[in-house]
Scaffold this motif. Structure first.
Motif, PDB file in Angstrom:
ATOM      1  N   ALA A 103     -44.516  33.539  33.975  1.00 17.15           N
ATOM      2  CA  ALA A 103     -44.726  33.632  32.533  1.00 17.15           C
ATOM      3  C   ALA A 103     -45.282  32.328  31.995  1.00 17.15           C
ATOM      4  O   ALA A 103     -44.787  31.254  32.325  1.00 17.15           O
ATOM      5  N   LYS A 104     -46.291  32.432  31.179  1.00 20.57           N
ATOM      6  CA  LYS A 104     -46.914  31.266  30.546  1.00 20.57           C
ATOM      7  C   LYS A 104     -46.868  31.475  29.042  1.00 20.57           C
ATOM      8  O   LYS A 104     -47.141  32.558  28.547  1.00 20.57           O
ATOM      9  N   GLY A 105     -46.516  30.449  28.313  1.00 19.98           N
ATOM     10  CA  GLY A 105     -46.466  30.532  26.861  1.00 19.98           C
ATOM     11  C   GLY A 105     -45.549  29.479  26.307  1.00 19.98           C
ATOM     12  O   GLY A 105     -44.943  28.714  27.037  1.00 19.98           O
ATOM     13  N   LYS A 106     -45.437  29.473  24.992  1.00 18.93           N
ATOM     14  CA  LYS A 106     -44.605  28.477  24.318  1.00 18.93           C
ATOM     15  C   LYS A 106     -43.398  29.086  23.632  1.00 18.93           C
ATOM     16  O   LYS A 106     -42.492  28.383  23.225  1.00 18.93           O
ATOM     17  N   THR A 107     -43.412  30.414  23.479  1.00 17.43           N
ATOM     18  CA  THR A 107     -42.342  31.102  22.752  1.00 17.43           C
ATOM     19  C   THR A 107     -41.859  32.302  23.549  1.00 17.43           C
ATOM     20  O   THR A 107     -42.656  33.007  24.155  1.00 17.43           O
ATOM     21  N   ILE A 108     -40.550  32.511  23.512  1.00 11.20           N
ATOM     22  CA  ILE A 108     -39.927  33.669  24.150  1.00 11.20           C
ATOM     23  C   ILE A 108     -39.377  34.552  23.035  1.00 11.20           C
ATOM     24  O   ILE A 108     -38.562  34.097  22.225  1.00 11.20           O
ATOM     25  N   ARG A 109     -39.823  35.798  22.974  1.00 11.80           N
ATOM     26  CA  ARG A 109     -39.293  36.760  21.996  1.00 11.80           C
ATOM     27  C   ARG A 109     -38.422  37.757  22.758  1.00 11.80           C
ATOM     28  O   ARG A 109     -38.887  38.420  23.677  1.00 11.80           O
ATOM     29  N   MET A 110     -37.159  37.833  22.346  1.00 12.09           N
ATOM     30  CA  MET A 110     -36.191  38.709  22.995  1.00 12.09           C
ATOM     31  C   MET A 110     -35.839  39.825  22.027  1.00 12.09           C
ATOM     32  O   MET A 110     -35.501  39.560  20.872  1.00 12.09           O
ATOM     33  N   THR A 111     -35.916  41.071  22.485  1.00 12.18           N
ATOM     34  CA  THR A 111     -35.659  42.221  21.624  1.00 12.18           C
ATOM     35  C   THR A 111     -34.522  43.055  22.210  1.00 12.18           C
ATOM     36  O   THR A 111     -34.515  43.353  23.408  1.00 12.18           O
TER      37      THR A 111
ATOM     38  N   GLU B 280     -25.856  29.469  16.840  1.00  9.92           N
ATOM     39  CA  GLU B 280     -26.045  29.780  18.260  1.00  9.92           C
ATOM     40  C   GLU B 280     -25.882  31.269  18.515  1.00  9.92           C
ATOM     41  O   GLU B 280     -26.682  31.874  19.218  1.00  9.92           O
ATOM     42  N   GLU B 281     -24.842  31.836  17.954  1.00 11.08           N
ATOM     43  CA  GLU B 281     -24.578  33.244  18.188  1.00 11.08           C
ATOM     44  C   GLU B 281     -25.740  34.115  17.730  1.00 11.08           C
ATOM     45  O   GLU B 281     -26.034  35.144  18.327  1.00 11.08           O
ATOM     46  N   GLY B 282     -26.451  33.666  16.692  1.00 12.65           N
ATOM     47  CA  GLY B 282     -27.616  34.396  16.208  1.00 12.65           C
ATOM     48  C   GLY B 282     -28.773  34.418  17.184  1.00 12.65           C
ATOM     49  O   GLY B 282     -29.656  35.256  17.084  1.00 12.65           O
ATOM     50  N   THR B 283     -28.764  33.500  18.140  1.00 11.14           N
ATOM     51  CA  THR B 283     -29.829  33.479  19.149  1.00 11.14           C
ATOM     52  C   THR B 283     -29.417  34.204  20.423  1.00 11.14           C
ATOM     53  O   THR B 283     -30.245  34.413  21.303  1.00 11.14           O
ATOM     54  N   TRP B 284     -28.162  34.564  20.539  1.00 14.27           N
ATOM     55  CA  TRP B 284     -27.679  35.271  21.722  1.00 14.27           C
ATOM     56  C   TRP B 284     -27.965  36.759  21.539  1.00 14.27           C
ATOM     57  O   TRP B 284     -27.235  37.460  20.850  1.00 14.27           O
ATOM     58  N   VAL B 285     -29.013  37.245  22.147  1.00 14.18           N
ATOM     59  CA  VAL B 285     -29.422  38.642  21.985  1.00 14.18           C
ATOM     60  C   VAL B 285     -28.672  39.495  23.003  1.00 14.18           C
ATOM     61  O   VAL B 285     -28.807  39.296  24.205  1.00 14.18           O
ATOM     62  N   TRP B 286     -27.873  40.439  22.493  1.00 13.16           N
ATOM     63  CA  TRP B 286     -27.155  41.335  23.390  1.00 13.16           C
ATOM     64  C   TRP B 286     -27.858  42.683  23.403  1.00 13.16           C
ATOM     65  O   TRP B 286     -28.676  42.971  22.543  1.00 13.16           O
ATOM     66  N   ALA B 287     -27.561  43.475  24.402  1.00 12.44           N
ATOM     67  CA  ALA B 287     -28.243  44.751  24.643  1.00 12.44           C
ATOM     68  C   ALA B 287     -29.748  44.509  24.759  1.00 12.44           C
ATOM     69  O   ALA B 287     -30.569  45.208  24.179  1.00 12.44           O
ATOM     70  N   LEU B 288     -30.102  43.481  25.542  1.00 12.59           N
ATOM     71  CA  LEU B 288     -31.500  43.094  25.713  1.00 12.59           C
ATOM     72  C   LEU B 288     -32.314  44.239  26.292  1.00 12.59           C
ATOM     73  O   LEU B 288     -31.910  44.892  27.251  1.00 12.59           O
ATOM     74  N   PHE B 289     -33.482  44.451  25.690  1.00 14.52           N
ATOM     75  CA  PHE B 289     -34.381  45.511  26.120  1.00 14.52           C
ATOM     76  C   PHE B 289     -35.709  44.958  26.624  1.00 14.52           C
ATOM     77  O   PHE B 289     -36.298  45.473  27.558  1.00 14.52           O
ATOM     78  N   HIS B 290     -36.178  43.880  25.983  1.00 11.97           N
ATOM     79  CA  HIS B 290     -37.533  43.399  26.273  1.00 11.97           C
ATOM     80  C   HIS B 290     -37.627  41.894  26.050  1.00 11.97           C
ATOM     81  O   HIS B 290     -37.038  41.375  25.115  1.00 11.97           O
ATOM     82  N   ILE B 291     -38.380  41.222  26.914  1.00 10.21           N
ATOM     83  CA  ILE B 291     -38.700  39.805  26.743  1.00 10.21           C
ATOM     84  C   ILE B 291     -40.216  39.685  26.727  1.00 10.21           C
ATOM     85  O   ILE B 291     -40.886  40.184  27.629  1.00 10.21           O
ATOM     86  N   GLU B 292     -40.721  39.042  25.688  1.00 10.94           N
ATOM     87  CA  GLU B 292     -42.166  38.786  25.580  1.00 10.94           C
ATOM     88  C   GLU B 292     -42.382  37.279  25.542  1.00 10.94           C
ATOM     89  O   GLU B 292     -41.695  36.566  24.812  1.00 10.94           O
ATOM     90  N   VAL B 293     -43.324  36.814  26.332  1.00 13.36           N
ATOM     91  CA  VAL B 293     -43.669  35.395  26.340  1.00 13.36           C
ATOM     92  C   VAL B 293     -45.011  35.256  25.640  1.00 13.36           C
ATOM     93  O   VAL B 293     -45.985  35.913  25.989  1.00 13.36           O
ATOM     94  N   LYS B 294     -45.012  34.403  24.596  1.00 13.14           N
ATOM     95  CA  LYS B 294     -46.256  34.228  23.812  1.00 13.14           C
ATOM     96  C   LYS B 294     -46.751  32.805  23.920  1.00 13.14           C
ATOM     97  O   LYS B 294     -46.005  31.899  24.054  1.00 13.14           O
TER      98      LYS B 294
END
Length: 105
Positions: free
Chosen positions: A29-37, A91-105
């Motif tokens: 993965a290449k990018g500067k941002t990780i989006r977790m959904t 911190e808890e707001g960044t802990w994504v539970w029930a993770l479905f998808h990770i996008e690297v931008k």
């Protein structure tokens, strides 16, 4: 492994799973941002620098037992709390539970 308090629990649990940085490296993965959904659509973005600073994991087990859907699983993205065993609300707001998808931008 991350030792942290499970929400509403009185004792800490040990969460385990692969390191996020290792998964990203293996995926090349290449990018500067990780989006977790999450499964419910909740999404959070973190920088690649944040991944390096904190020891993020893709938690798939709590105390040796698989995390279930409806119980923060099947994957919960988390890192060791900065202070103590309970994450701060930020911190808890960044802990994504029930993770479905990770996008690297």
């Amino acid at each position: 492994r991350v030792k942290a308090l499970w929400p509403s629990a009185k004792e800490a649990s040990v969460f385990s799973g692969p390191k996020l940085r290792d998964v990203l490296r293996l995926a090349r993965a290449k990018g500067k941002t990780i989006r977790m959904t999450a499964l419910d659509g909740y999404a959070k973005e973190i920088s690649v620098d944040q991944v390096a600073e904190k020891k993020w994991i893709l938690a798939i087990e709590r105390d040796g037992k698989p995390l279930a859907v409806g119980g923060k699983g099947p994957v919960w993205v988390m890192h060791p709390p900065s202070q103590g065993l309970a994450p701060s609300s930020a911190e808890e707001g960044t802990w994504v539970w029930a993770l479905f998808h990770i996008e690297v931008k």
